[in-house]
Design a protein around this motif. Structure first.
Motif, short mmCIF file in Angstrom:
data_model
loop_
_atom_site.label_atom_id
_atom_site.label_comp_id
_atom_site.label_asym_id
_atom_site.label_seq_id
_atom_site.Cartn_x
_atom_site.Cartn_y
_atom_site.Cartn_z
N VAL A 210 0.85 -1.19 0.00
CA VAL A 210 0.00 0.00 0.00
C VAL A 210 0.89 1.24 0.00
CG1 VAL A 210 -1.47 1.41 1.52
CG2 VAL A 210 -2.06 -0.97 1.08
N ALA A 211 0.48 2.23 -0.77
CA ALA A 211 1.09 3.57 -0.70
C ALA A 211 0.01 4.56 -0.35
CB ALA A 211 1.74 3.95 -2.02
N VAL A 212 0.33 5.48 0.55
CA VAL A 212 -0.60 6.54 0.95
C VAL A 212 0.19 7.83 1.14
CG1 VAL A 212 -0.46 5.89 3.41
CG2 VAL A 212 -2.45 7.16 2.57
N THR A 213 -0.42 8.95 0.78
CA THR A 213 0.26 10.23 0.91
C THR A 213 -0.73 11.33 1.24
OG1 THR A 213 1.73 11.82 -0.19
CG2 THR A 213 0.07 10.76 -1.57
N ASP A 214 -0.20 12.38 1.89
CA ASP A 214 -0.96 13.59 2.14
C ASP A 214 -0.49 14.74 1.27
OD1 ASP A 214 1.50 14.13 3.25
OD2 ASP A 214 0.75 14.68 5.23
N GLY A 215 0.37 14.45 0.29
CA GLY A 215 0.91 15.48 -0.59
C GLY A 215 2.29 15.95 -0.19
N THR A 216 2.72 15.60 1.00
CA THR A 216 4.06 15.96 1.47
C THR A 216 4.88 14.72 1.80
OG1 THR A 216 3.25 18.04 2.38
CG2 THR A 216 5.36 17.24 3.21
N THR A 217 4.28 13.79 2.54
CA THR A 217 4.93 12.57 2.97
C THR A 217 4.29 11.38 2.28
OG1 THR A 217 5.41 13.54 5.13
CG2 THR A 217 5.48 11.13 4.99
N VAL A 218 5.09 10.37 1.95
CA VAL A 218 4.59 9.11 1.41
C VAL A 218 4.90 8.00 2.41
CG1 VAL A 218 4.78 7.40 -0.45
CG2 VAL A 218 4.94 9.85 -0.98
N TRP A 219 3.89 7.19 2.72
CA TRP A 219 4.06 5.99 3.53
C TRP A 219 3.83 4.79 2.61
CZ3 TRP A 219 1.59 10.36 5.08
CH2 TRP A 219 1.98 10.96 6.28
N ALA A 220 4.71 3.80 2.66
CA ALA A 220 4.58 2.61 1.82
C ALA A 220 4.70 1.36 2.71
CB ALA A 220 5.66 2.58 0.74
N PHE A 221 3.73 0.46 2.60
CA PHE A 221 3.61 -0.70 3.48
C PHE A 221 3.72 -1.99 2.67
CE2 PHE A 221 1.29 2.81 5.27
CZ PHE A 221 1.49 2.74 6.64
N ARG A 222 4.37 -2.98 3.27
CA ARG A 222 4.46 -4.32 2.68
C ARG A 222 4.12 -5.35 3.76
NH1 ARG A 222 9.61 -7.85 0.48
NH2 ARG A 222 8.39 -9.26 -0.85
N TYR A 223 3.06 -6.13 3.53
CA TYR A 223 2.60 -7.05 4.58
C TYR A 223 1.74 -8.14 3.96
CZ TYR A 223 0.13 -8.94 8.61
OH TYR A 223 -0.39 -9.79 9.55
#
Length: 279
Positions: A190-203
């Motif tokens: 999953v990738a999620v962002t608020d326009g400044t930071t990106v969080w990327a998850f692998r599970y």
């Protein structure tokens, strides 16, 4: 399944990331090497922020046709620059091929995209959807597990605590799945962002999670490949997170560890362990 990429850094033409690499996302739509399916032609989507990202919600373009021959995507990619972009090519896991089921999904300033699936989703879809905050429920337009995951994460506080919200979302999916007799419900990057930071998850609940890679720091790549013009034109903070590498440049790609998430933002990036949280 699907393929996706997230770009953050120096504003570049979307074409630079989507089309020009040797094994670009457009090439992967026909010739994926690491995905479950070789062809990802059940729709696509791109989302991007203007340079003044703090002022704007992201723009979204989604279509049900394959990315490899979409003239509108090619036209936009050659004329739009962005410092932060999501791109996704879809291979349906059973839900309809329709625009509202294409990624990325958007809520205000936030974007979300997913590769993987919730095993047994159709049998637990109503229960999961009913757990979404009623104030958010009416925003849901499609029928995918990916969109349900996004709105569950929003319900659990994504806008305040993205890692915690995603962990609680996964916790609920696993609890619900096991109540329905599905022992290993979750498979995700999953990738999620608020326009400044990106969080990327692998599970994954069990077994190996879908592939996910992040690019090496630009200053390190410059030292390895001083002749590459692109590396001279982007900042040290430029970063890509991808389902599979965009080429075979030595030293350019690093596999995201299983059960982990990364944070890409101005300053130092970071990598953390990920585990579901009970709800």
């Amino acid at each position: 399944m699907c393929r996706w990429l997230a770009y953050s850094g120096t504003p570049v033409l979307l074409d630079t990331i989507l089309y020009k690499p040797a094994h670009s996302l457009i090439d992967q739509s026909l010739h994926s090497r690491l995905g479950v399916e070789t062809t990802n032609g059940d729709g696509f989507g791109i989302g991007w922020y203007a340079r003044e990202a703090e002022l704007d919600t992201p723009a979204i373009l989604r279509d049900v046709g394959p990315a490899w021959n979409n003239r509108n995507l090619r036209e936009i990619a050659q004329h739009v620059k962005s410092p932060l972009m999501f791109a996704h090519i879809r291979a349906s896991t059973g839900t309809a091929v329709q625009q509202t089921n294409c990624h990325p999904f958007r809520h205000g300033r936030w974007m979300w995209m997913h590769n993987g699936s919730i095993a047994g989703f159709h049998g637990m879809r109503r229960e999961l959807n009913m757990a979404v905050d009623p104030a958010l429920y009416l925003e849901m337009e499609g029928t995918t597990d990916s969109e349900a995951m996004f709105y569950l994460a929003l319900t659990f506080g994504l806008e305040e605590d993205p890692p915690g919200a995603v962990a609680r979302m996964v916790g609920l999916v696993e609890k619900t799945g096991r109540a329905h007799g599905v022992e290993s419900p979750m498979q995700m990057t999953v990738a999620v962002t608020d326009g400044t930071t990106v969080w990327a998850f692998r599970y994954a609940s069990a077994g190996k999670a879908r592939s996910l890679y992040y690019s090496t720091r630009v200053d390190s790549l410059r030292a390895l490949h001083p002749d590459l013009t692109f590396l001279q034109e982007v900042s040290d903070e430029t970063r890509l997170v991808v389902s599979e590498p965009l080429g075979d440049l030595p030293g350019a790609w690093n596999e995201v560890p299983e059960h982990s998430y990364g944070v890409v933002h101005p300053g130092a990036d970071s990598l953390h362990r990920f585990a579901p949280l009970p709800v």
